[in-house]
Design a protein around this motif. Structure first.
Motif, short mmCIF file in Angstrom:
data_model
loop_
_atom_site.label_atom_id
_atom_site.label_comp_id
_atom_site.label_asym_id
_atom_site.label_seq_id
_atom_site.Cartn_x
_atom_site.Cartn_y
_atom_site.Cartn_z
N GLY A 137 -10.54 -24.39 151.11
CA GLY A 137 -12.11 -24.13 150.90
C GLY A 137 -12.62 -22.81 150.33
N ILE A 138 -12.18 -21.98 151.26
CA ILE A 138 -12.46 -20.51 151.21
C ILE A 138 -12.02 -20.09 149.69
N GLY A 139 -10.86 -20.52 149.37
CA GLY A 139 -10.11 -20.24 148.24
C GLY A 139 -10.82 -20.78 146.90
N LEU A 140 -11.66 -21.86 147.00
CA LEU A 140 -12.21 -22.46 146.01
C LEU A 140 -13.47 -21.66 145.82
N VAL A 141 -14.26 -21.23 146.98
CA VAL A 141 -15.49 -20.55 147.04
C VAL A 141 -15.25 -19.25 146.21
N ARG A 142 -14.07 -18.53 146.68
CA ARG A 142 -13.68 -17.22 146.19
C ARG A 142 -13.87 -17.40 144.57
N ASP A 143 -12.91 -18.32 144.13
CA ASP A 143 -12.60 -18.65 142.79
C ASP A 143 -14.04 -18.77 142.04
N ILE A 144 -14.78 -19.70 142.35
CA ILE A 144 -16.10 -19.99 141.76
C ILE A 144 -16.95 -18.85 141.76
N GLU A 145 -17.19 -18.12 142.92
CA GLU A 145 -18.19 -16.96 142.97
C GLU A 145 -17.51 -15.61 142.27
N HIS A 146 -16.18 -15.39 142.65
CA HIS A 146 -15.60 -14.08 142.14
C HIS A 146 -14.99 -14.39 140.67
N ALA A 170 -15.38 -24.66 131.78
CA ALA A 170 -14.35 -25.65 132.21
C ALA A 170 -13.42 -24.50 133.05
N ARG A 171 -12.93 -24.93 134.33
CA ARG A 171 -11.95 -23.95 134.90
C ARG A 171 -11.13 -24.82 135.64
N ASP A 172 -9.63 -24.51 135.51
CA ASP A 172 -8.75 -25.45 136.30
C ASP A 172 -8.47 -24.81 137.92
N GLY A 173 -7.51 -25.24 138.36
CA GLY A 173 -7.43 -24.86 139.67
C GLY A 173 -6.40 -23.72 140.16
N LEU A 174 -6.10 -23.05 139.03
CA LEU A 174 -5.16 -22.14 139.43
C LEU A 174 -5.70 -20.83 140.16
N GLY A 175 -7.00 -20.55 139.90
CA GLY A 175 -7.63 -19.33 140.56
C GLY A 175 -7.69 -19.76 142.09
N MET A 176 -8.07 -21.04 142.47
CA MET A 176 -8.04 -21.44 143.65
C MET A 176 -6.84 -21.53 144.50
N LEU A 177 -5.80 -21.78 143.87
CA LEU A 177 -4.45 -21.89 144.14
C LEU A 177 -4.04 -20.44 144.71
N VAL A 178 -4.49 -19.44 143.94
CA VAL A 178 -3.97 -18.10 144.43
C VAL A 178 -4.91 -17.31 145.32
N GLU A 179 -6.11 -17.98 145.16
CA GLU A 179 -7.15 -17.44 146.52
C GLU A 179 -6.75 -18.23 147.66
N GLN A 180 -6.31 -19.30 147.72
CA GLN A 180 -6.07 -20.07 148.93
C GLN A 180 -4.84 -19.31 149.55
N ALA A 181 -3.68 -18.91 148.56
CA ALA A 181 -2.62 -18.50 149.12
C ALA A 181 -2.86 -16.99 149.39
N ALA A 182 -3.77 -16.39 149.13
CA ALA A 182 -4.20 -15.02 149.37
C ALA A 182 -4.49 -15.06 151.11
N GLU A 183 -5.54 -16.04 151.21
CA GLU A 183 -6.00 -16.03 152.57
C GLU A 183 -4.88 -16.60 153.42
N SER A 184 -3.88 -17.28 153.20
CA SER A 184 -2.78 -17.77 153.87
C SER A 184 -2.00 -16.42 154.23
N PHE A 185 -1.65 -15.66 153.15
CA PHE A 185 -1.07 -14.38 153.28
C PHE A 185 -1.76 -13.46 154.19
N HIS A 186 -2.90 -13.27 154.20
CA HIS A 186 -3.73 -12.47 155.04
C HIS A 186 -3.51 -13.06 156.67
N ILE A 187 -3.45 -14.27 156.86
CA ILE A 187 -3.65 -14.87 158.11
C ILE A 187 -2.09 -14.48 158.83
N TRP A 188 -1.18 -14.43 157.94
CA TRP A 188 0.22 -14.21 158.27
C TRP A 188 0.57 -12.78 158.60
N ARG A 189 0.30 -11.87 157.58
CA ARG A 189 0.38 -10.57 157.36
C ARG A 189 -0.39 -9.52 157.87
#
Ligand code: NAP
Length: 279
Positions: A103-112, A239-258
């Motif tokens: 969700g935070i990945g989608l919101v960041r992709d839409i807003e930023h 129109a926008r596809d889901g790649l931006g969300m995919l990268v943003e949700q991954a960045a949030e996971s990376f932050h949680i781990w590292r």
């Protein structure tokens, strides 16, 4: 030895997460290794426990196992608890921690990424499966004026909405459930979190849902997203596809781990280029 992470799912061969996390690791100087792990449909828990016992530090979880993750964790983030599903596990010695970064990945992709602030907007969320459940809480937290959740099986839309009623009230958002046929007209943002694109369909909702200058996002990406994106453009939407969300949700996971937050824009650019060059 590098710290080990993986994405667990079924199927999982198509996942771009290893490329994204490798790029984050290079960019931030983190020494990690990130792979794909195909789990038997009835063997997710055994597979994740074996990965952790073998030295894994954390993992992402994708279809169809996201709803199985919270019960394996000693602690869940508020957003994972609200969604009832998680896509990220960190194997803390004191007990596993589960989060949902979709969700935070989608919101960041839409807003930023797309540059569309959600506050005060009318949003249509199509789909009430794992992805819909994961994104609704963070969408509401961005304080749009209204969110309508439309789903093929209406009962599931109602169930998802009723779990989020207090959260919506807390953030001052009108929240309603709807069938796909008439979810309302002229939304500012339409998010297709259904699996319709996987089945080669263009859109599960009528074009009247798109307001003038609306943003239409399909969580799918690559060739499968093309019919939805064409449908949205034909109706005058961005129109926008889901790649931006995919990268943003991954960045949030990376932050949680590292504990470090990678820059997403260059990784998204490289991913788009590599998909465009793929045969
Ligand atoms: P899921 O749990 O299987 O849920 C599927 C959803 O799609 C349900 O709401 C289902 O409705 C609906 N649906 C299926 N076929 C449909 C059709 N022909 N017309 C209308 N609705 C239909 O799947 P999910 O995990 O939510 O994933 C949904 C999509 O999001 C997938 O394409 C997935 O790849 C994508 N996704 C992308 C990202 C990203 O980072 N970009 C992250 C997560 C997911 P019923 O309830 O009626 O069955």
């Amino acid at each position: 030895m590098s710290d080990r992470y993986a994405v667990l799912g079924n199927p999982v061969a198509h996942s771009r997460s290893p490329d994204i996390h490798a790029a984050f690791a290079r960019q931030t100087g983190q020494d990690i290794e990130y792979g794909r792990l195909l789990c038997p449909l009835d063997g997710f828990e055994a597979a994740v426990r074996e990965f952790a016992a073998g030295g894994g530090r954390g993992c992402n979880v994708t279809l169809p196992f996201k709803f199985e993750v919270p019960r394996l964790a000693a602690r869940c983030s508020d957003r994972a608890r609200l969604a009832g599903a998680a896509n990220t596990l960190r194997f803390d010695a004191a007990g596993w921690f589960a989060d949902n970064t979709d969700g935070i990945g989608l919101v960041r992709d839409i807003e930023h990424g797309a540059g569309v602030p959600l506050a005060g907007r009318r949003v249509l969320l199509v789909g009430a499966g794992g992805a819909g459940a994961g994104v609704l809480g963070p969408l509401l937290a961005a304080r749009p004026a209204e969110v309508v959740v439309a789903n093929r099986t209406l009962d599931k839309a109602h169930a998802l909405v009723s779990r989020h009623v207090s959260w919506a009230r807390e953030h001052g958002v009108r929240l309603a459930a709807s069938a796909l046929e008439r979810p309302g007209d002229a939304f500012d943002v339409v998010v297709n979190a259904s699996a319709s694109s996987l089945q080669g369909l263009s859109s599960p909702v009528p074009p009247e849902v798109l307001g003038a200058g609306a943003l239409a996002v399909d969580l799918m990406y690559g060739a499968a997203a093309a019919p939805f994106l064409a449908w949205a453009r034909a109706a005058g939407a961005t129109a926008r596809d889901g790649l931006g969300m995919l990268v943003e949700q991954a960045a949030e996971s990376f932050h949680i781990w590292r504990g470090v937050r990678p820059l997403t824009a260059p990784v998204l650019l490289a991913l788009c280029a590599s998909l465009a060059a793929a045969p």
